[in-house]
Each structure stands twice: as structure tokens, then as C-alpha cells.
Design an enzyme around this catalytic site. Structure first.
Site, mmCIF file in Angstrom:
data_model
loop_
_atom_site.group_PDB
_atom_site.id
_atom_site.type_symbol
_atom_site.label_atom_id
_atom_site.label_comp_id
_atom_site.label_asym_id
_atom_site.label_seq_id
_atom_site.Cartn_x
_atom_site.Cartn_y
_atom_site.Cartn_z
ATOM 1 N N LYS A 1 30.638 48.232 32.773
ATOM 2 C CA LYS A 1 31.756 48.721 31.941
ATOM 3 C C LYS A 1 31.413 48.539 30.465
ATOM 4 O O LYS A 1 31.655 49.422 29.634
ATOM 5 C CB LYS A 1 33.051 47.965 32.267
ATOM 6 C CG LYS A 1 33.610 48.237 33.648
ATOM 7 C CD LYS A 1 34.154 49.644 33.792
ATOM 8 C CE LYS A 1 34.725 49.925 35.161
ATOM 9 N NZ LYS A 1 34.898 51.364 35.443
ATOM 10 N N TYR B 1 29.107 44.300 37.705
ATOM 11 C CA TYR B 1 30.184 45.293 37.572
ATOM 12 C C TYR B 1 30.719 45.308 36.142
ATOM 13 O O TYR B 1 30.800 46.359 35.500
ATOM 14 C CB TYR B 1 31.316 44.987 38.572
ATOM 15 C CG TYR B 1 32.656 45.513 38.136
ATOM 16 C CD1 TYR B 1 32.929 46.876 38.181
ATOM 17 C CD2 TYR B 1 33.649 44.649 37.638
ATOM 18 C CE1 TYR B 1 34.143 47.364 37.745
ATOM 19 C CE2 TYR B 1 34.861 45.128 37.205
ATOM 20 C CZ TYR B 1 35.104 46.490 37.263
ATOM 21 O OH TYR B 1 36.308 46.968 36.816
ATOM 22 N N SER C 1 37.896 48.321 31.687
ATOM 23 C CA SER C 1 38.631 47.245 32.348
ATOM 24 C C SER C 1 38.768 46.047 31.422
ATOM 25 O O SER C 1 37.907 45.807 30.560
ATOM 26 C CB SER C 1 37.842 46.828 33.599
ATOM 27 O OG SER C 1 38.265 45.569 34.068
HETATM 28 C C1 UD1 Z 1 39.423 41.607 39.538
HETATM 29 C C2 UD1 Z 1 38.059 41.487 38.937
HETATM 30 C C3 UD1 Z 1 37.984 42.386 37.722
HETATM 31 C C4 UD1 Z 1 38.286 43.813 38.126
HETATM 32 C C5 UD1 Z 1 39.634 43.876 38.805
HETATM 33 C C6 UD1 Z 1 39.899 45.258 39.374
HETATM 34 C C7 UD1 Z 1 37.204 39.268 39.493
HETATM 35 C C8 UD1 Z 1 36.801 37.918 38.978
HETATM 36 N N1 UD1 Z 1 37.749 40.109 38.612
HETATM 37 O O1 UD1 Z 1 40.388 41.148 38.551
HETATM 38 O O2 UD1 Z 1 36.705 42.294 37.154
HETATM 39 O O3 UD1 Z 1 38.275 44.634 36.998
HETATM 40 O O4 UD1 Z 1 39.695 42.943 39.878
HETATM 41 O O5 UD1 Z 1 39.180 45.500 40.510
HETATM 42 O O6 UD1 Z 1 37.035 39.565 40.658
HETATM 43 N N2 UD1 Z 1 43.792 35.776 43.950
HETATM 44 C C9 UD1 Z 1 44.105 34.850 44.923
HETATM 45 N N3 UD1 Z 1 43.836 35.153 46.225
HETATM 46 C C10 UD1 Z 1 43.280 36.342 46.610
HETATM 47 C C11 UD1 Z 1 42.961 37.296 45.604
HETATM 48 C C12 UD1 Z 1 43.235 36.969 44.283
HETATM 49 O O7 UD1 Z 1 44.601 33.760 44.622
HETATM 50 O O8 UD1 Z 1 43.039 36.566 47.802
HETATM 51 C C13 UD1 Z 1 44.116 35.457 42.537
HETATM 52 C C14 UD1 Z 1 42.923 35.445 41.631
HETATM 53 O O9 UD1 Z 1 42.324 34.165 41.620
HETATM 54 C C15 UD1 Z 1 43.565 35.821 40.282
HETATM 55 C C16 UD1 Z 1 44.690 36.787 40.690
HETATM 56 O O10 UD1 Z 1 44.952 36.505 42.061
HETATM 57 O O11 UD1 Z 1 44.146 34.703 39.676
HETATM 58 C C17 UD1 Z 1 44.314 38.255 40.542
HETATM 59 O O12 UD1 Z 1 43.105 38.499 41.239
HETATM 60 P P1 UD1 Z 1 42.558 39.993 41.461
HETATM 61 O O13 UD1 Z 1 43.634 40.846 42.005
HETATM 62 O O14 UD1 Z 1 41.289 39.906 42.256
HETATM 63 O O15 UD1 Z 1 42.266 40.518 39.994
HETATM 64 P P2 UD1 Z 1 41.329 39.932 38.843
HETATM 65 O O16 UD1 Z 1 40.501 38.801 39.319
HETATM 66 O O17 UD1 Z 1 42.178 39.704 37.648
#
Ligand code: UD1
Length: 336
Positions: free
Chosen positions: A152, A148, A124
Site C-alpha cells: 500500500k 501487505y 489503508s
Molecule cells: C487488519 C490489518 C490491516 C488491514 C485491515 C483490513 C492486521 C494487524 N491489520 O486491521 O492491515 O488493512 O485488517 O483487512 O492484521 N481481533 C480480535 N479477535 C479476532 C480478530 C480481531 O480480538 O479474531 C481484534 C484485533 O486484535 C484488533 C481488532 O479486533 O484489535 C480489529 O482487528 P481486525 O478486524 O483484524 O482489523 P485491524 O487489525 O485493525
């Protein structure tokens, strides 16, 4: 090639199953259904028109894995089976060490015992921690901020020690960016249990009316609109990336580590707008504080993937959103 897909009934595994079949391989699913549904198997049969070969069990059961590897004459393994919820890993680290690290060790032992030493591993972009700049190349320093991510990183190190000890091991480490979207049939897709942690399934559930509003975690990041920027990649492209990785391992006979992303960053608000467009539904948002552990920007350099694998993502944000929507609107409760 006969290929064992651990976690093959899961989100990325099920899409990769179809991509491998489409390229003439013979995939065998191995899953304990701890985070997936057996219903996916019927869906895969409907899409492919062929019976699915599936074995149920845990990767940690070395004797079971050895037996089925021999029985199916497995030539390569794609190892998807792993837990991936960041928050849960902080609350229950032992669960992650056991499933991800012990599970990987046992699987490698079973592979070694049956002289099958070709492996594709789901890593990842989390291994880059908070990157100093973007786009991120594979040679960036690695770090971790939660158990997690730590698993990895440790597995990547385990695999490189193994290759040094025995050059017969051929290992592709694939560092996924943010997989989203669904098969264009709308029959398979991402089906998170409980409240989705990740953005796209959360947005889809707001659009379909299951949740009232999206919390946008932070609008004060140093990005164009203040919200977090990520490299979303269509799961169909990601699936093709696995096909290309297996072909490259077979053709070149050398291990490698490669990013699988599109090289294009989109903000949370970009995703919301594209999803509204694709679904014709409103996605109400409210700004909330930053989520702990989040980084401002994360997107891939795709050069190595394109040179080494001859692979490039083809599908854009619109296809990611419209395919997610097709799956979500036809299956509001997932596989339940
Ligand atoms: C997350 C994990 C990462 C993992 C990947 C796949 C974290 C910090 N990182 O990546 O380690 O490999 O998922 O499972 O959790 N967001 C919102 N509202 C929400 C959800 C997300 O604003 O309800 C934003 C987040 O702040 C971020 C973006 O959307 O800026 C993407 O978030 P997300 O889909 O959770 O992915 P990652 O954080 O990049």
C-alpha cells in the site's frame, strides 16, 4: 461518468457499485473472482433492478484492460483489486508483490495508453503503522510492518511520482480504516474465505453458531478496557466516500490523499456488546495473547475528508452490527 471498478465484485467494490449507480454513474465491474463470487452479480441485479456489466480478467493483463477501457469508453478507474490478508502476505510476499504492485503498474500502463488518468485507489490506515497518537491525520509519518502494508505504501509513492511526472493524472488515495457492515437489503456483504482474519466477520460467525468462541487478542493494551481500539466504518458510508472522491476529483481537478473513517474508536469488547444487542445472540469470548503487529489504538481524524469531500460517515456502530447480522443470518455460508 463511466467508471471501471477493478475488484468490483468484492466486498467494498460491490457496495460502491450500488452507490455509484445511485448517483447516476455507469459502473463497469472488472474482476478475476480470485477472492469474490460471481453470485454477487445476481444480487446486485436484484437490488438495482438493472443488468450488471461485468468483465472477467486480471488487472495485470494490460492488453485486455486497454481493450475493455476503449470498448466501454471508461473515464475513471476505482482500483479495489488487491490482496489484503496480513498473515498471508508474511507467508507469501511474492504473491502480494505480484498482485498488488505488478497489477497496479500494469493497470496504470493501460490507463496511460488509453488516456484515462483519473484514479481512485484503495489504500489503508495500515500505512500509519503504529501511530504515535490518535486521532491520526493524513500528515502522520507512514511505515509498514508486513508485506501487505508495504505494498500500500509503495503504491502511494508510485502514484505520487506519476502525478509529478504528468499533471494530467488525477488521483484520490483513500485510506480506509476498518470497513464493516453490509447493504441494508442483506443481499450483499463480506464473505471471507476460510477463517476470518478480521473482527466483525469473526464475531458474526460466532453469533450465527459457525464458530464457538471469539479469541480477543490482548486485554492489556493501554485502552479503557484493555482491548484494541479501532475506527469501524460502515461499508455504505465508505461507498459514499468513493462517490464524493470522484466528484471532488472532477470538480477540483487536483489529486489528494484522505482518511475514510468515522473519527470514533471502539474496543473489541464494545463491538462484541453491540453485536450481541443487534443480533439477540450471545458471543462468547476468551482472552488470548496479543496478535503480532497489532496496535493499541487506531482512529482517524476526519477533518480533511469533511472539508475536502464534504463527506462524513453517517452510520453508527449499531447500524454496522445490525446490517452485518442481517447479511450473516440470511447467508450463513456467504455466497456459497
Ligand atoms: C487488519 C490489518 C490491516 C488491514 C485491515 C483490513 C492486521 C494487524 N491489520 O486491521 O492491515 O488493512 O485488517 O483487512 O492484521 N481481533 C480480535 N479477535 C479476532 C480478530 C480481531 O480480538 O479474531 C481484534 C484485533 O486484535 C484488533 C481488532 O479486533 O484489535 C480489529 O482487528 P481486525 O478486524 O483484524 O482489523 P485491524 O487489525 O485493525
Amino acid at each position: 461518468m463511466k467508471i471501471l471498478l477493478t475488484g468490483g465484485a468484492g466486498y467494498i467494490g460491490s457496495h460502491t457499485y450500488l452507490a455509484l449507480m445511485g448517483s447516476g454513474h455507469v459502473p463497469v465491474i472488472f474482476d478475476d473472482f480470485s477472492n469474490s463470487s460471481p453470485k454477487v452479480l445476481e444480487r446486485l441485479e436484484r437490488i438495482s433492478g438493472q443488468a450488471v456489466v461485468c468483465e472477467r480478467g486480471s488487472v495485470a493483463d494490460s492488453a485486455l484492460v486497454q481493450g475493455l477501457m476503449k470498448r466501454h469508453a471508461i473515464e475513471a478507474v476505482v482500483h479495489f483489486a488487491g490482496f489484503k490478508a496480513v498473515g498471508e502476505s508474511v507467508a507469501q510476499p511474492l504473491k502480494y508483490f505480484d498482485n498488488n504492485l505488478v497489477g497496479m503498474t500494469r493497470l496504470l500502463q493501460a490507463m496511460d495508453a488509453t488516456a484515462c488518468r483519473t484514479l481512485v485507489f484503495s489504500s489503508s490506515a495500515t500505512v500509519y503503522g503504529d501511530p504515535a497518537s490518535v486521532p491520526i491525520t493524513e500528515s502522520f509519518p507512514r511505515s509498514h510492518t508486513n508485506p501487505y502494508g508495504h505494498t500500500k505504501l509503495v503504491i502511494e509513492d508510485m502514484l505520487s511520482a506519476l502525478q509529478k511526472s504528468d499533471p494530467a493524472w488525477k488521483v484520490a488515495v483513500l485510506r480506509y480504516f476498518n470497513p464493516v457492515g453490509a447493504h441494508p437489503s442483506g443481499l450483499i456483504g463480506e464473505d471471507p474465505r476460510g477463517i476470518p482474519n478480521n473482527l466483525m466477520p469473526f464475531v458474526a460467525q460466532v453469533a450465527v453458531g459457525k464458530r464457538p468462541v471469539l479469541n480477543v487478542f490482548g486485554n492489556d493494551y493501554p485502552t479503557p478496557d484493555g482491548t484494541g481500539v479501532r475506527d469501524y466504518i460502515h461499508v455504505q458510508d465508505l461507498a459514499q466516500g468513493h462517490v464524493a472522491a470522484l466528484q471532488t476529483l472532477a470538480a477540483k481537478g487536483e489529486s489528494f490523499t484522505v482518511n475514510l473513517g468515522t473519527g470514533q474508536g471502539y474496543s473489541v469488547l464494545d463491538v462484541v456488546r453491540a453485536f450481541e444487542q443487534a443480533s439477540g445472540r450471545q458471543v462468547p469470548v476468551q482472552f488470548a495473547s496479543r496478535r503480532e503487529g497489532d496496535v493499541a489504538q487506531c482512529y482517524a481524524s476526519t477533518e480533511r475528508a469533511s472539508e475536502l469531500l464534504g463527506w462524513r460517515a453517517q452510520l453508527g456502530l449499531d447500524a454496522m452490527c445490525s446490517d452485518s447480522w442481517r447479511w450473516q443470518s440470511a447467508n450463513p455460508d456467504g455466497y456459497a
